[in-house]
Design an enzyme around this catalytic site. Structure first.
Site, PDB file in Angstrom:
ATOM      1  N   GLU A   1       0.804  -1.227   0.000  1.00 50.15           N
ATOM      2  CA  GLU A   1       0.000   0.000   0.000  1.00 50.15           C
ATOM      3  C   GLU A   1       0.837   1.277   0.000  1.00 50.15           C
ATOM      4  OE1 GLU A   1      -3.727   2.009   2.519  1.00 50.15           O
ATOM      5  OE2 GLU A   1      -2.962   0.025   3.051  1.00 50.15           O
TER       6      GLU A   1
ATOM      7  N   LYS B   1      -8.727  -0.845   1.119  1.00 50.69           N
ATOM      8  CA  LYS B   1      -9.772  -1.322   2.019  1.00 50.69           C
ATOM      9  C   LYS B   1     -10.635  -2.287   1.231  1.00 50.69           C
ATOM     10  CE  LYS B   1      -9.287  -0.131   6.156  1.00 50.69           C
ATOM     11  NZ  LYS B   1      -8.626  -1.262   6.807  1.00 50.69           N
TER      12      LYS B   1
END
Length: 416
Positions: free
Chosen positions: A217, A233
């Site tokens: 990420e 997410k």
């Protein structure tokens, strides 16, 4: 700045191993490395850099560079997640650490290696010797204990109660695996990167221990006025059908709530009207799992120091909750242990190429006494099932701990 083409030196893990072993033989500081997708390159490695403790406000304190191509060097380091757990214990390793490297070895996207030096200094003889010497891998083993399932379940239940009471809409509840290390953290990192190919892998080490981040990420990319964040997410195990991510109301809602939080965070420092969302709900593969990924961009005046940007955005939105301040307050009581570097950030600030920082998930914290800590967690919403959330933690940990992988795991590429 000096730039020399070095040609084909092999894979980034192999180059890092050779430099690490050579630095250890000479008794000098170990290398620092970014491997995966950093600065439009496959790898950026500082051959030797002293990573020492610093105050949190001093991390990545480098003027915002913005040119493409070369990196040259800069400040490598990390910043831990700032909050304590319910037990109130202090940090296991320094809360923040880093150091300056005047030069780097950079592997471009075509696999070619370059030597770059901000000062114009030539390649050190020991680096040339190390790159020309074949080294045999050394074994590093971590014996992991089981994570506390009951404590995680209590945290998820408390979060669901808080959501029902309207205190938060979403929060990231985490747990930890703890282990003992036999061998060197560098070898653990090199092996893990070679096996799993994470997009935002990073390694820094010092007398205090080491941080081995296998993150997928991007927290922040800053080049000149342009800044971007790509929160993750939404998660499914790799053996599942990735199309189910976009079909899940829970996973989609979780991602969109965090996108809104990132927009708000960046909006605190951005030029008015410049915050945009060019990518929403893209499905991306990561070690052991599929993720939903979105990207938020903005423009920030180059005169705004990195400390101000971090004050507005750190800790990363995807590992806290909405609203952010209340979620952090509650998480301090729901999670027994301090997260440490997990959910913090690791990266590089270059005066030439800008700043890139990961979200330190899938990240192992090694102290100087041979202890290892791996944090994992997931976002809890009103639709969350505690058993599903626990299984998600196990899926995220499996590529690192070596447990819980299923033989039907497969790789399927899915375009967004």
């Amino acid at each position: 700045m000096r730039i020399e083409r070095l040609g084909d030196l092999g894979t980034a893990p192999a180059v890092l191993r050779a430099l690490g072993y050579a630095a250890a033989r000479r008794g000098i500081s170990p290398p620092a490395a970014l491997i995966g997708d950093w600065f439009a390159s496959r790898a950026v490695i500082a051959p030797s850099v002293a990573i020492t403790p610093v105050v949190a406000s001093a991390v990545f304190d480098v003027a915002a560079g913005g040119s493409g191509g070369a990196v040259g060097g800069g400040w490598f380091g990390y910043l831990s997640y700032p909050d304590a757990g319910a037990d109130g214990t202090g940090p296991r390793i320094p809360e923040a650490a880093g150091g300056w490297s005047d030069c780097v070895l950079r592997q471009d996207r075509d696999g070619r290696w370059w030597y770059e030096s901000l000062s114009g200094a030539a390649v050190s003889e020991w680096v040339t010797d190390a790159l020309g010497t074949e080294v045999a891998p050394r074994r590093c083993e971590v014996v992991w204990d089981e994570a506390d399932r009951d404590a995680h379940g209590r945290g998820v239940a408390a979060c669901l109660d808080a959501i029902a009471a309207g205190e938060v809409y979403q929060a990231c509840v985490c747990t930890q695996f703890r282990g003992r290390v036999t061998g060197a953290p560098l070898d653990f990192f090199v092996d893990a990167v070679a096996r799993t190919s994470p997009a935002r892998a990073a390694y820094v080490a010092g007398d205090w221990g080491a941080v081995a981040s296998l993150s997928p990420e991007l927290f922040l990319r800053r080049r000149g006025e342009e800044i971007a964040s790509s929160p993750i997410k939404g998660t499914l195990p790799r053996y599942a059908d990735p199309r189910a991510l976009r079909a899940s109301a829970k996973e989609v809602a979780e991602n969109i709530m965090i996108v809104d939080l990132v927009r708000n965070d960046l909006g605190r420092v951005a030029i008015t009207g410049s915050v945009t969302v060019p990518e929403l709900l893209a499905v991306r593969p990561a070690p052991g799992v599929w993720h939903l990924v979105s990207t938020v961009t903005a423009r920030v005046d180059t005169a705004v120091p990195m400390s101000t940007v971090l004050d507005a955005t750190f800790p990363p939105a995807s590992v806290t909750g909405t609203p952010k301040t209340r979620a952090r307050q509650l998480l301090r009581g729901w999670e027994p242990d301090r997260r440490g570097i997990y959910c913090g950030t690791v990266g590089l600030a270059s005066p030439v190429a800008g700043t890139e920082l990961n979200v330190a998930i899938r990240t192992v914290e090694f102290d100087a006494s041979g202890n290892a800590v791996l944090g994992v967690g997931g976002g809890i919403t009103a639709d969350s099932d505690p058993e599903h959330e626990w299984q998600e933690c196990l899926h995220k940990a499996a590529p690192i701990t070596g447990s819980g992988a299923r033989p039907q795991d497969r790789v399927v590429e899915l375009t967004p």
